[in-house]
Design a protein around this motif. Sequence first.
Motif, PDB file in Angstrom:
ATOM      1  N   MET A   1     -18.779  81.065  50.710  1.00  0.00           N
ATOM      2  CA  MET A   1     -19.262  80.565  49.442  1.00  0.00           C
ATOM      3  C   MET A   1     -18.639  79.222  49.094  1.00  0.00           C
ATOM      4  SD  MET A   1     -21.379  81.234  47.181  1.00  0.00           S
ATOM      5  CE  MET A   1     -21.830  81.138  45.507  1.00  0.00           C
ATOM      6  N   LYS A   2     -17.405  78.999  49.498  1.00  0.00           N
ATOM      7  CA  LYS A   2     -16.718  77.743  49.201  1.00  0.00           C
ATOM      8  C   LYS A   2     -17.457  76.559  49.821  1.00  0.00           C
ATOM      9  CE  LYS A   2     -12.852  79.214  47.194  1.00  0.00           C
ATOM     10  NZ  LYS A   2     -12.904  79.327  45.784  1.00  0.00           N
ATOM     11  N   ILE A   3     -17.989  76.729  51.032  1.00  0.00           N
ATOM     12  CA  ILE A   3     -18.717  75.645  51.703  1.00  0.00           C
ATOM     13  C   ILE A   3     -19.955  75.283  50.897  1.00  0.00           C
ATOM     14  CG2 ILE A   3     -20.073  75.042  53.753  1.00  0.00           C
ATOM     15  CD1 ILE A   3     -18.066  76.658  55.396  1.00  0.00           C
ATOM     16  N   ALA A   4     -20.713  76.278  50.488  1.00  0.00           N
ATOM     17  CA  ALA A   4     -21.922  76.025  49.697  1.00  0.00           C
ATOM     18  C   ALA A   4     -21.580  75.318  48.395  1.00  0.00           C
ATOM     19  CB  ALA A   4     -22.658  77.333  49.422  1.00  0.00           C
ATOM     20  N   GLU A   5     -20.524  75.749  47.723  1.00  0.00           N
ATOM     21  CA  GLU A   5     -20.124  75.134  46.467  1.00  0.00           C
ATOM     22  C   GLU A   5     -19.771  73.662  46.662  1.00  0.00           C
ATOM     23  OE1 GLU A   5     -16.926  77.581  45.044  1.00  0.00           O
ATOM     24  OE2 GLU A   5     -18.275  79.201  44.452  1.00  0.00           O
ATOM     25  N   LYS A   6     -19.086  73.358  47.748  1.00  0.00           N
ATOM     26  CA  LYS A   6     -18.700  71.976  48.027  1.00  0.00           C
ATOM     27  C   LYS A   6     -19.933  71.091  48.172  1.00  0.00           C
ATOM     28  CE  LYS A   6     -16.611  69.029  51.589  1.00  0.00           C
ATOM     29  NZ  LYS A   6     -17.123  67.874  50.932  1.00  0.00           N
ATOM     30  N   TYR A   7     -20.901  71.519  48.947  1.00  0.00           N
ATOM     31  CA  TYR A   7     -22.078  70.687  49.193  1.00  0.00           C
ATOM     32  C   TYR A   7     -23.005  70.633  47.981  1.00  0.00           C
ATOM     33  CZ  TYR A   7     -20.349  70.214  53.857  1.00  0.00           C
ATOM     34  OH  TYR A   7     -19.549  69.919  54.927  1.00  0.00           O
ATOM     35  N   VAL A   8     -23.070  71.686  47.217  1.00  0.00           N
ATOM     36  CA  VAL A   8     -23.842  71.659  45.972  1.00  0.00           C
ATOM     37  C   VAL A   8     -23.246  70.605  45.035  1.00  0.00           C
ATOM     38  CG1 VAL A   8     -24.297  72.973  43.855  1.00  0.00           C
ATOM     39  CG2 VAL A   8     -24.807  73.975  46.077  1.00  0.00           C
ATOM     40  N   GLN A   9     -21.937  70.583  44.952  1.00  0.00           N
ATOM     41  CA  GLN A   9     -21.262  69.587  44.114  1.00  0.00           C
ATOM     42  C   GLN A   9     -21.463  68.179  44.681  1.00  0.00           C
ATOM     43  OE1 GLN A   9     -16.991  69.941  43.940  1.00  0.00           O
ATOM     44  NE2 GLN A   9     -16.880  68.764  42.046  1.00  0.00           N
TER      45      GLN A   9
END
Length: 138
Positions: A1-9
Motif C-alpha cells: 500500500m505504501k508504494i501506491a500511496e507514494k505514486y498517488v501523491q
Amino acid sequence: MKIAEKYVQDVGLEGFETAYPKELSGGMKQRVGIARALALQPEVLLMDEPFSSLDALTAENLRREVLEIWRDPVYATNCVVMVTHNVQEAVYMADRVIVLGHRPARILDDVPITLERPRSQRDPAMFDYSDRIISKIS
C-alpha cells in the motif's frame, strides 16, 4: 500500500484514493494511468498520445509533472518513449525526436533536441526545431 500511496501523491491525486473512475476527470484518469505504470518501477515508460484527450492547461501541467518524475533519480524510470502527433510537445519534452513517415512507417529524420532544461515554449530555438520536423512531414 505504501508504494501506491507514494505514486498517488507524486502525480497529485492525494484525497482521491477512494474515488471511483466515474468520479475522476480525464486528467485525473491520465494521472492514475501514469501512477499505475510508475508503481511497477519500469526502466522504460511507454506512452501513446498521453495528453491528446486533455484540455490545454491540464495537458501542460501533466507534461511538466512527467518531466519532473523522469528527471528525479528516485524513480527507476530512466527512459520515456512517447508517441505524439503534437510537434511542439515532442520538442518540449524530448531529448530526441524520431520523425516517422506514412505507411509503411519509415524514419524520415532523427532530431536530437539539445536545448537546456527547463525549456521555455517561447524560446525561438523551439520553433526552429518544430519547423525542421514539420518540414519533414509536410
